[in-house]
Design a protein around this motif. Structure first.
Motif, PDB file in Angstrom:
ATOM      1  N   TYR A  36      34.256  43.102  40.506  1.00  0.00           N
ATOM      2  CA  TYR A  36      35.158  42.683  39.445  1.00  0.00           C
ATOM      3  C   TYR A  36      34.476  41.589  38.623  1.00  0.00           C
ATOM      4  CZ  TYR A  36      39.313  45.095  41.195  1.00  0.00           C
ATOM      5  OH  TYR A  36      40.231  46.050  41.557  1.00  0.00           O
ATOM      6  N   GLN A  38      35.352  38.352  35.790  1.00  0.00           N
ATOM      7  CA  GLN A  38      36.385  37.490  35.218  1.00  0.00           C
ATOM      8  C   GLN A  38      35.747  36.605  34.157  1.00  0.00           C
ATOM      9  OE1 GLN A  38      38.163  34.504  37.809  1.00  0.00           O
ATOM     10  NE2 GLN A  38      40.149  34.792  36.825  1.00  0.00           N
ATOM     11  N   GLN A  42      40.348  34.264  31.689  1.00  0.00           N
ATOM     12  CA  GLN A  42      40.913  35.613  31.673  1.00  0.00           C
ATOM     13  C   GLN A  42      41.231  36.094  33.088  1.00  0.00           C
ATOM     14  OE1 GLN A  42      41.477  37.187  28.635  1.00  0.00           O
ATOM     15  NE2 GLN A  42      40.896  35.150  27.908  1.00  0.00           N
ATOM     16  N   GLY A  43      41.853  37.249  33.147  1.00  0.00           N
ATOM     17  CA  GLY A  43      42.128  37.875  34.428  1.00  0.00           C
ATOM     18  C   GLY A  43      40.918  38.650  34.924  1.00  0.00           C
ATOM     19  N   LEU A  44      41.098  39.400  35.969  1.00  0.00           N
ATOM     20  CA  LEU A  44      40.001  40.146  36.579  1.00  0.00           C
ATOM     21  C   LEU A  44      39.983  41.585  36.093  1.00  0.00           C
ATOM     22  CD1 LEU A  44      41.197  38.099  39.076  1.00  0.00           C
ATOM     23  CD2 LEU A  44      38.998  38.910  39.949  1.00  0.00           C
ATOM     24  N   LEU A  46      38.023  45.389  36.675  1.00  0.00           N
ATOM     25  CA  LEU A  46      37.171  46.190  37.543  1.00  0.00           C
ATOM     26  C   LEU A  46      35.942  46.677  36.790  1.00  0.00           C
ATOM     27  CD1 LEU A  46      36.835  47.689  40.298  1.00  0.00           C
ATOM     28  CD2 LEU A  46      37.980  49.635  39.207  1.00  0.00           C
ATOM     29  N   GLU A  88      32.270  35.213  35.611  1.00  0.00           N
ATOM     30  CA  GLU A  88      32.190  35.123  37.064  1.00  0.00           C
ATOM     31  C   GLU A  88      32.372  36.523  37.640  1.00  0.00           C
ATOM     32  OE1 GLU A  88      34.655  32.133  38.864  1.00  0.00           O
ATOM     33  OE2 GLU A  88      33.310  32.046  40.608  1.00  0.00           O
ATOM     34  N   PHE A  90      32.791  39.003  41.046  1.00  0.00           N
ATOM     35  CA  PHE A  90      33.281  39.026  42.422  1.00  0.00           C
ATOM     36  C   PHE A  90      33.037  40.395  43.055  1.00  0.00           C
ATOM     37  CE2 PHE A  90      35.478  35.030  42.475  1.00  0.00           C
ATOM     38  CZ  PHE A  90      35.903  34.829  41.178  1.00  0.00           C
ATOM     39  N   PHE A 105      37.688  39.315  48.984  1.00  0.00           N
ATOM     40  CA  PHE A 105      36.722  39.003  47.948  1.00  0.00           C
ATOM     41  C   PHE A 105      35.689  37.995  48.427  1.00  0.00           C
ATOM     42  CE2 PHE A 105      38.340  40.867  44.013  1.00  0.00           C
ATOM     43  CZ  PHE A 105      39.599  41.286  44.401  1.00  0.00           C
ATOM     44  N   LYS A 107      33.093  34.774  47.288  1.00  0.00           N
ATOM     45  CA  LYS A 107      33.417  33.551  46.572  1.00  0.00           C
ATOM     46  C   LYS A 107      32.984  33.582  45.114  1.00  0.00           C
ATOM     47  CE  LYS A 107      33.553  30.646  50.663  1.00  0.00           C
ATOM     48  NZ  LYS A 107      33.091  29.416  51.333  1.00  0.00           N
TER      49      LYS A 107
ATOM     50  N   GLY B  40      35.135  27.534  43.869  1.00  0.00           N
ATOM     51  CA  GLY B  40      34.315  27.496  45.071  1.00  0.00           C
ATOM     52  C   GLY B  40      34.808  28.360  46.207  1.00  0.00           C
ATOM     53  N   HIS B  41      36.008  28.919  46.056  1.00  0.00           N
ATOM     54  CA  HIS B  41      36.570  29.767  47.116  1.00  0.00           C
ATOM     55  C   HIS B  41      36.818  31.194  46.672  1.00  0.00           C
ATOM     56  CE1 HIS B  41      37.295  26.577  50.093  1.00  0.00           C
ATOM     57  NE2 HIS B  41      37.597  25.813  49.076  1.00  0.00           N
ATOM     58  N   GLY B  42      36.671  31.465  45.409  1.00  0.00           N
ATOM     59  CA  GLY B  42      36.948  32.810  44.929  1.00  0.00           C
ATOM     60  C   GLY B  42      38.423  33.134  45.064  1.00  0.00           C
ATOM     61  N   LEU B  43      38.724  34.383  45.334  1.00  0.00           N
ATOM     62  CA  LEU B  43      40.112  34.810  45.530  1.00  0.00           C
ATOM     63  C   LEU B  43      40.370  34.987  47.017  1.00  0.00           C
ATOM     64  CD1 LEU B  43      39.133  36.649  42.747  1.00  0.00           C
ATOM     65  CD2 LEU B  43      41.601  36.816  42.773  1.00  0.00           C
ATOM     66  N   PHE B  90      47.456  34.939  41.644  1.00  0.00           N
ATOM     67  CA  PHE B  90      47.409  36.272  41.034  1.00  0.00           C
ATOM     68  C   PHE B  90      48.162  37.269  41.902  1.00  0.00           C
ATOM     69  CE2 PHE B  90      44.612  35.842  37.465  1.00  0.00           C
ATOM     70  CZ  PHE B  90      43.779  34.781  37.775  1.00  0.00           C
ATOM     71  N   GLU B 104      42.537  51.575  41.542  1.00  0.00           N
ATOM     72  CA  GLU B 104      42.029  50.306  41.040  1.00  0.00           C
ATOM     73  C   GLU B 104      43.039  49.220  41.318  1.00  0.00           C
ATOM     74  OE1 GLU B 104      41.019  50.304  36.917  1.00  0.00           O
ATOM     75  OE2 GLU B 104      41.211  48.137  36.731  1.00  0.00           O
ATOM     76  N   PHE B 107      45.330  43.380  38.327  1.00  0.00           N
ATOM     77  CA  PHE B 107      45.873  42.038  38.489  1.00  0.00           C
ATOM     78  C   PHE B 107      46.784  41.638  37.343  1.00  0.00           C
ATOM     79  CE2 PHE B 107      43.513  40.297  42.071  1.00  0.00           C
ATOM     80  CZ  PHE B 107      42.489  41.229  42.206  1.00  0.00           C
ATOM     81  N   GLY B 108      47.777  40.826  37.667  1.00  0.00           N
ATOM     82  CA  GLY B 108      48.561  40.162  36.644  1.00  0.00           C
ATOM     83  C   GLY B 108      47.736  39.071  35.984  1.00  0.00           C
TER      84      GLY B 108
END
Lengths: 115, 116
Positions: A36, A38, A42-44, A46, A88, A90, A105, A107, B40-43, B90, B104, B107-108
């Motif tokens: 993904y 980002q 913004q949002g993520l 695919l 970024e 992921f 996910f 980091k 630093g932690h991602g999701l 999210f 897929e 995400f919101g």
């Protein structure tokens, strides 16, 4: 438990140069794998996904990724980076070995593009 | 078009207060998820649900709860907000196209929560 490691926190590449973002996963069976992106604020979105079949998968925006079972890797590549690719990234793996399940996910890797 | 909506988009609250973040999807998918994103932690996965009345704990579920009374909604509740729960949250669900075995995770737009 499933886990994802993205070894590079931050990468800077020159515009027009090639890119490879690393992703290693820990999983007992054949995983579902995803990348993904980002963009700032913004949002993520695919980029691409892998489940089975051809180990080289093509995604949007000119990205591709290769699944290597022997190395437990799913690295993302792009032959020529554009300034708009700064974002970024992921990598993610599924939690249960089934389609539609929760993803775990990494980091993330922040990509900067220099002119 | 089908969509996933989160509300509120921004919220500031005080330590100890109960907070509920709403998530509504029109994909009519059974599977819904809540993640938090921190530098630093991602999701990180908080809770998830694979159908009505089904809820499961994720990687960082302490201090959070969810309930699933219908297909469309999965509200996330912070029973007693703590400063460590300041984050961007999210909600996500799967979009499945006919013939697409994998689908897929969609995400919101996220809910930014600040706990003072």
């Amino acid at each position: 438990a499933q886990s994802v490691t993205q070894p590079d926190i931050h990468i800077t590449v020159s515009e027009g140069a090639s890119l490879e973002l690393r992703c290693n996963y820990s999983y007992g069976a054949t995983p579902y794998l995803f990348w993904y992106v980002q963009s700032p604020g913004q949002g993520l979105q695919l980029l691409l996904k892998y489940f089975s079949g051809d180990t080289l998968v093509q995604g949007i925006k000119g990205f591709e990724a290769e699944f290597k079972r022997s190395q437990s890797s799913f690295n993302l590549r792009k032959p020529s980076v554009h300034w708009s690719d700064a974002a970024e990234y992921f990598c993610a793996v599924d939690l249960r070995g089934q389609a539609g399940t929760a993803l775990i996910f990494g980091k993330g890797t922040t990509l900067s593009v220099s002119s | 078009d089908a969509e996933i909506t989160q509300s509120p988009r921004h919220k500031i609250t005080e330590t100890g207060r109960q907070v509920t973040l709403a998530c509504h999807q029109t994909w009519n998918h059974n599977n819904m998820f809540w993640y938090r994103q921190d530098l630093g932690h991602g999701l990180r996965l908080i809770h998830y649900s694979y159908g009505v009345h089904d809820t499961n704990k994720g990687e960082v579920s302490d201090g959070y709860s969810v309930s699933r009374s219908n297909t469309e909604d999965l509200p996330l509740t912070l029973e007693s907000a703590a400063s460590s729960q300041t984050s961007v949250y999210f909600c996500a669900t799967y979009t499945g196209l006919a013939g697409d075995e994998v689908g897929e995770l969609f995400f919101g737009e996220g809910s930014r929560l600040t706990v003072l």
